[in-house]
Scaffold this motif. Structure first.
Motif, PDB file in Angstrom:
ATOM      1  N   HIS A 129      -4.602  -2.882   3.296  1.00 34.72           N
ATOM      2  CA  HIS A 129      -5.992  -2.516   3.390  1.00 34.72           C
ATOM      3  C   HIS A 129      -6.871  -3.667   2.336  1.00 34.72           C
ATOM      4  O   HIS A 129      -6.799  -3.619   1.130  1.00 34.72           O
ATOM      5  N   SER A 180      -3.435  -8.804   6.591  1.00 33.90           N
ATOM      6  CA  SER A 180      -4.439  -8.061   5.836  1.00 33.90           C
ATOM      7  C   SER A 180      -5.707  -7.996   6.776  1.00 33.90           C
ATOM      8  O   SER A 180      -6.038  -8.917   7.677  1.00 33.90           O
ATOM      9  N   GLY A 230      -1.682   1.115   7.719  1.00 30.37           N
ATOM     10  CA  GLY A 230      -1.505  -0.264   8.211  1.00 30.37           C
ATOM     11  C   GLY A 230       0.085  -0.315   8.250  1.00 30.37           C
ATOM     12  O   GLY A 230       0.229  -1.304   9.403  1.00 30.37           O
ATOM     13  N   ASP A 276       0.881  -1.173   0.121  1.00 29.22           N
ATOM     14  CA  ASP A 276       0.013  -0.025   0.033  1.00 29.22           C
ATOM     15  C   ASP A 276       0.944   1.254  -0.116  1.00 29.22           C
ATOM     16  O   ASP A 276       0.271   2.438  -0.200  1.00 29.22           O
ATOM     17  N   LYS A 292     -13.093  -6.969  10.223  1.00 27.43           N
ATOM     18  CA  LYS A 292     -13.015  -5.602  10.244  1.00 27.43           C
ATOM     19  C   LYS A 292     -13.682  -5.565  11.830  1.00 27.43           C
ATOM     20  O   LYS A 292     -14.576  -6.419  12.133  1.00 27.43           O
ATOM     21  N   ASP A 331     -10.979  -4.377   5.406  1.00 27.49           N
ATOM     22  CA  ASP A 331     -11.528  -2.938   5.445  1.00 27.49           C
ATOM     23  C   ASP A 331     -10.561  -2.259   4.537  1.00 27.49           C
ATOM     24  O   ASP A 331      -9.464  -1.893   4.472  1.00 27.49           O
ATOM     25  N   PHE A 332     -11.194  -1.633   3.301  1.00 25.90           N
ATOM     26  CA  PHE A 332     -10.541  -0.939   2.137  1.00 25.90           C
ATOM     27  C   PHE A 332     -10.372   0.480   2.413  1.00 25.90           C
ATOM     28  O   PHE A 332      -9.902   1.337   1.749  1.00 25.90           O
ATOM     29  N   THR A 333     -11.112   1.445   3.646  1.00 26.52           N
ATOM     30  CA  THR A 333     -11.339   2.487   3.728  1.00 26.52           C
ATOM     31  C   THR A 333      -9.855   2.951   4.047  1.00 26.52           C
ATOM     32  O   THR A 333      -9.153   2.485   4.980  1.00 26.52           O
ATOM     33  N   GLN A 334      -9.878   4.363   3.706  1.00 35.86           N
ATOM     34  CA  GLN A 334      -8.465   5.069   4.441  1.00 35.86           C
ATOM     35  C   GLN A 334      -8.660   5.345   5.924  1.00 35.86           C
ATOM     36  O   GLN A 334      -7.618   5.759   6.466  1.00 35.86           O
ATOM     37  N   ALA A 370      -9.663   3.057   8.272  1.00 35.32           N
ATOM     38  CA  ALA A 370      -9.734   1.712   8.687  1.00 35.32           C
ATOM     39  C   ALA A 370      -8.871   1.906   9.934  1.00 35.32           C
ATOM     40  O   ALA A 370      -7.731   2.443  10.234  1.00 35.32           O
TER      41      ALA A 370
END
Length: 259
Positions: A104, A135, A22, A16, A176, A138-141, A143
């Motif tokens: 993410h 991993s 992360g 990322d 999540k 959660d794909f959101t910034q 997270a």
């Protein structure tokens, strides 16, 4: 050798990018366990799989983002980061542990094939370094990775203590939100993406495409990573990079391949 020198050397990588939230959490855990060296892409490299850079020069430069951490940003892929770290920073003296992430988005099931996060860990394992990819679902910034850290530490401690079987690494995925029930050893689920390409037009009426899709799980077993994540557990899947379908060898040997 001082007591400090006896601490394990830990290589931290991700896909990322070096400024991703992360990796910060992974660094914080690694700092509690040993001497940390970070080599990460200078920008997002998700979905790169095991790609390497062969047609243009690679650059990696020191950066100062976290106190007390030796860090480098790399112009290449996640796998490039591991290769450069082993050859140019550790100079062939392998680190004691390679950790990748925290990504993410999940890398469970078939996602392990496409993942830059997991490919960095695979490259570590190819180099005979005990390696783990982490991993989060959660794909959101925005997270929140904080609830993963206790489990990351436990996995890393166990790998440092026991090592891993030859040519094997770990794929760890977290559900999540808080309240993770625990770590569950699993197998990779039989699932895939039913993919579509959304066709759109640019201002010149030329078509372009966005990859979309729906995740389909064909596996009803209760021992899979998908089941574990759906039921609040963090999944731990042992992964190998030997892609030989050993069960198919007897079948192929029954064919008549004589010319």
């Amino acid at each position: 050798m001082t007591k400090h020198d006896k601490r394990p050397n830990i290589l931290v990588v991700n896909d990322d990018g070096i400024t991703a939230p992360g990796i910060k959490h992974l660094i914080e855990v690694a700092q509690e366990l040993g001497r940390v060296v970070v080599v990460a892409p200078d920008g997002p490299q998700s979905g790169m799989g095991h790609a390497i850079t062969i047609g243009k020069p690679l650059r990696f430069d020191p950066v100062d983002l976290y106190e007390g951490v030796e860090m480098y940003k790399c112009s290449g892929t996640p796998v490039d980061c591991v290769k450069l770290a082993v050859n140019k920073i550790f100079k062939g003296k392998k680190p004691d542990l390679c950790v990748s992430g925290i990504n993410h988005g999940l890398n469970s099931s078939i996602n392990v094939i496409y993942s830059g996060t997991m490919s960095a860990a695979v490259e570590g394992a190819i180099e005979s370094i005990p390696s783990v990819g982490f991993s989060l679902d959660d794909f959101t910034q925005q997270a929140d990775f904080s609830h993963c850290k206790t489990f990351v530490r436990k996995v890393c401690e166990q790998v440092l203590e026991h090592g891993l079987p030859e040519r094997t690494l770990l794929n760890v995925n977290f559900p999540k939100g808080p309240g993770i029930k625990g770590l569950k050893i699993c197998r990779q689920a039989n699932a895939k993406w039913a993919e579509e390409f959304d066709e759109r037009k640019d201002p010149y009426e030329r078509p372009y495409y966005w990859l979309t899709g729906v995740f389909q799980n064909f596996d009803k077993g209760e021992d899979t990573d998908v089941w574990a994540l759906d039921h609040g557990y963090a999944s731990v899947v042992p992964v190998q990079f030997d892609l030989t379908a050993h069960h198919a060898i007897p079948i192929l040997n029954s064919w008549n391949l004589s010319l």
